[in-house]
Design an enzyme around this catalytic site. Structure first.
Site, PDB file in Angstrom:
ATOM      1  N   HIS A  94       4.126   5.838   0.108  1.00 51.24           N
ATOM      2  CA  HIS A  94       5.092   6.387   1.294  1.00 51.24           C
ATOM      3  C   HIS A  94       5.989   5.404   1.880  1.00 51.24           C
ATOM      4  CE1 HIS A  94       2.206   9.833   0.885  1.00 51.24           C
ATOM      5  NE2 HIS A  94       1.125   9.017   1.354  1.00 51.24           N
ATOM      6  N   GLU A 129      -1.396   7.016   6.825  1.00 51.80           N
ATOM      7  CA  GLU A 129      -2.796   8.002   6.842  1.00 51.80           C
ATOM      8  C   GLU A 129      -3.945   7.225   6.542  1.00 51.80           C
ATOM      9  OE1 GLU A 129      -2.869   9.452   2.054  1.00 51.80           O
ATOM     10  OE2 GLU A 129      -1.252  10.139   3.164  1.00 51.80           O
ATOM     11  N   HIS A 251      -1.671   4.530  -4.182  1.00 51.69           N
ATOM     12  CA  HIS A 251      -2.893   5.034  -3.701  1.00 51.69           C
ATOM     13  C   HIS A 251      -2.838   6.450  -4.481  1.00 51.69           C
ATOM     14  CE1 HIS A 251      -0.689   6.524  -0.396  1.00 51.69           C
ATOM     15  NE2 HIS A 251      -1.465   7.662  -0.344  1.00 51.69           N
ATOM     16  N   ARG A 270       6.348   9.572  -6.121  1.00 49.12           N
ATOM     17  CA  ARG A 270       5.061   9.592  -6.938  1.00 49.12           C
ATOM     18  C   ARG A 270       5.275   8.690  -8.101  1.00 49.12           C
ATOM     19  NH1 ARG A 270       6.459  14.611  -4.865  1.00 49.12           N
ATOM     20  NH2 ARG A 270       4.813  15.595  -3.965  1.00 49.12           N
TER      21      ARG A 270
END
Length: 387
Positions: A94, A129, A251, A270
């Site tokens: 991200h 996150e 991740h 991605r």
């Protein structure tokens, strides 16, 4: 305060049993991947007063508090989820806030539709996150030391992977990771598929620490992300342990049930394990090409009974209470908005009783006392913000 009605997302990687078992209901046979709690426009939670997003839009200061509105704007800045992985999620990173704003603005200027498969930036926000395990939870997080990754790959004894092993041994860390990741993701698809097939067979044969990669390859045969995954740290969380995923950290979640909280964003670059668009140049611009310990988090307990998962993010703050039956109620009244999620036993929140999988939204300033309902300890996760 409001009991939340929630949407379950049936993504293909979802477990068919984990969320139903938590809720105490029969499985449907279909994957149930995520249960969303919040005001995200994709699936805002419902309340008896209407959708939570509409309540906030109508009176943000009343629902969120003046301090939160001043700092984050008139929106709930986090999304809380139950996440149940029965198969690997895509390998991803991200952007940070500046990268997200620049990327979003550039794609807007270029006229790329928001729903275009090639679109990288769906909004101008970052997406840090935190995942906290409710069951044993497997994942990948951050790069291994290049020499460690080289040894892992070398043991497969696959001829087409030997140049990557040499690169990982021969270069400084950042250059080694960049060259190998670029080579893996840019290789001829047919040649890479053959390499992955051979590597997967070797993983099956070796077993032990190679079993996770054999499983990944089973779900994504021929995908270059299988080799990219071997560059990352493999992590096994026990219930109560957590991982924080900051900007640029590669991740993937592999298996297990957890509570996830994130800043409200859909921005994902991605790296593999997906049929979706992989933008290699943009990924390489965003990803942090450095080896790092995944940093497993354990909660820090306070005298008031709150167990905090400490992170460097203001958009969300996640903590946990384990409430013994008959113990004194805990006062959670705050000048910030809160979502309370029960994950075990039973708890009361004001006049509401919550059982596993049920949640409540507590507006800023609303009186909020929680206690166990009896019959064993009750566990509740508390999501709020830092102002």
């Amino acid at each position: 305060m409001d009991r939340l009605s929630t949407t379950v997302r049936p993504y293909a990687w979802g477990s068919t049993t984990a969320i139903p078992e938590l809720l105490g209901v029969a499985p449907t046979g279909e994957p149930q991947a995520e249960m969303w709690m919040g005001a995200h426009p994709g699936a805002p939670s419902g309340t008896d007063r209407g959708p939570l997003s509409e309540l906030i839009d109508a009176d943000p200061v009343r629902e969120l508090g003046a301090a939160a509105v001043e700092k984050f704007g008139p929106r709930l800045p986090f999304l809380l989820k139950l996440l149940a992985a029965g198969a690997p999620l895509s390998l991803q990173v991200h952007p940070d806030l500046a990268q997200a704003k620049a990327g979003y603005d550039a794609e807007e200027r270029a006229g790329i539709p928001l729903d275009a498969p090639s679109r990288n930036y769906k909004d101008a926000n970052h997406k840090p996150e935190l995942i906290c395990a409710l069951t044993p939870f497997d994942g990948l997080c951050g790069f291994r030391e290049p020499t460690e990754a080289a040894d892992l790959i070398a043991a497969l004894d696959v001829d087409s992977l030997k140049p990557y092993v040499d690169l990982l041994h021969a270069h400084p860390e950042e250059a080694a990771l960049r060259e190998v990741l670029t080579a893996v993701l840019s290789a001829d698809p047919q040649e890479m598929a053959a390499t992955v097939t051979e590597a997967a067979a070797a993983c099956e044969r070796l077993g032990g620490g190679y079993a996770p990669y054999a499983s990944i390859a089973h779900h994504f045969p021929g995908d270059p992300g299988v080799i990219a995954a071997m560059l990352l740290n493999y992590v096994q969380l026990q219930p109560g342990e957590a991982l924080f995923l900051g900007a640029g950290v590669p991740h993937a979640y592999l298996n297990g049930l957890g509570v996830e909280i994130m800043a409200n964003s859909d921005n994902v670059l991605r790296c593999g394990l997906t049929p979706k668009h992989v933008d290699v140049p943009e990924l390489l611009r965003i990803v942090r090409l450095e080896a790092a310990d995944p940093g497993v988090l354990r909660p820090e307990a306070s005298p008031a009974g709150e167990e905090l998962y400490d992170t460097p993010i203001d958009e969300f703050r996640l903590s946990r209470y384990v409430l013994a039956p008959g113990a004194e109620p805990r006062d959670l009244t705050a000048h910030t908005p809160q979502i309370l999620l029960c994950t075990a036993g039973g708890v009361t929140v004001g006049e509401l009783t919550l059982t596993p999988g049920q949640s409540a939204f507590v507006p800023a300033g609303e009186k909020a006392e929680i206690s166990g309902t009896g019959g064993g300890p009750g566990t509740v996760f508390r999501a709020t913000v830092v102002v």
